[in-house]
Motif scaffolding. Sequence first.
Motif, PDB file in Angstrom:
ATOM      1  N   LEU A 142      -0.375   2.102   4.250  1.00 36.04           N
ATOM      2  CA  LEU A 142      -0.209   1.010   5.222  1.00 36.04           C
ATOM      3  C   LEU A 142       1.224   0.493   5.272  1.00 36.04           C
ATOM      4  N   GLY A 143       2.188   1.350   4.953  1.00 38.23           N
ATOM      5  CA  GLY A 143       3.594   0.987   5.072  1.00 38.23           C
ATOM      6  C   GLY A 143       4.140   0.139   3.951  1.00 38.23           C
ATOM      7  N   ARG A 144       3.335  -0.078   2.911  1.00 44.17           N
ATOM      8  CA  ARG A 144       3.782  -0.921   1.795  1.00 44.17           C
ATOM      9  C   ARG A 144       4.502  -0.081   0.749  1.00 44.17           C
ATOM     10  N   ALA A 145       5.795  -0.304   0.587  1.00 48.06           N
ATOM     11  CA  ALA A 145       6.584   0.430  -0.404  1.00 48.06           C
ATOM     12  C   ALA A 145       6.463  -0.252  -1.763  1.00 48.06           C
ATOM     13  N   PRO A 146       6.504   0.502  -2.857  1.00 43.20           N
ATOM     14  CA  PRO A 146       6.452  -0.115  -4.186  1.00 43.20           C
ATOM     15  C   PRO A 146       7.755  -0.812  -4.515  1.00 43.20           C
ATOM     16  N   SER A 147       7.694  -1.766  -5.444  1.00 36.87           N
ATOM     17  CA  SER A 147       8.920  -2.427  -5.898  1.00 36.87           C
ATOM     18  C   SER A 147       9.746  -1.493  -6.771  1.00 36.87           C
ATOM     19  N   THR A 148       9.055  -0.692  -7.596  1.00 39.43           N
ATOM     20  CA  THR A 148       9.721   0.222  -8.516  1.00 39.43           C
ATOM     21  C   THR A 148       8.991   1.554  -8.522  1.00 39.43           C
TER      22      THR A 148
END
Length: 215
Positions: A142-148
């Motif tokens: 859903l287009g959510r990139a991880p922080s790390t």
Amino acid sequence: MSTTGEEIEIISCCDDFIEDGHADNKMVEDQNDLKQPTVSSSSYNGPIEPCLSFVYAIQVDENGCMGNCFWADARSRATYQYFGDVVTFDATYLTNCCKMPFVPFTGVNHHHQSVMFECALLINETAESYTWLLKTWLEAMLGRAPSTIITDDDKAMGKAIADVLPNTTHRLCLWHILQKVPEHLAHIYNKYPSFQRDFQHCIHNTITIEEFEME
């Protein structure tokens, strides 16, 4: 893009996509296309995106042969929405027959248990394959990139992460780093018997930068 040649059978876990235990043969023609079968709301009962379903994407060459392959089920996609802040991206596994790198994306839940967010099979370990995989994975999540994101020291992987996830912090895996330590520091181990113990203490028992520098 041509899809002639042997087709690939995709089995979905969605109740209304399966008929008599098998799904229709499906081939994703566009390498950037993410196929998402229809799904009933009963397949996932959580509060986040109740329409999440099993998804897959397959790259196909001009002869209709399978290239890179990606898949993620509904539970994994929903789990990522809760625990996808830090992701491990590992391509060190190989299948026995075709020697295609198996690439799982994993994280850790609130019980400190490993959870899997998706899986892929790649035809090679080039920046192009990793770029396709990361873009496809990001769309599925859903287009959510991880922080790390944590990986081994692979230059092609690092290039793809920089291109697709420019705002994500890229860290190197400690386990992979430690595998290289004896190779480069064997003479130090032999000369200073206590070095290995002190080195492990410095890595695992220092929390802040100041504590690390003091060691």
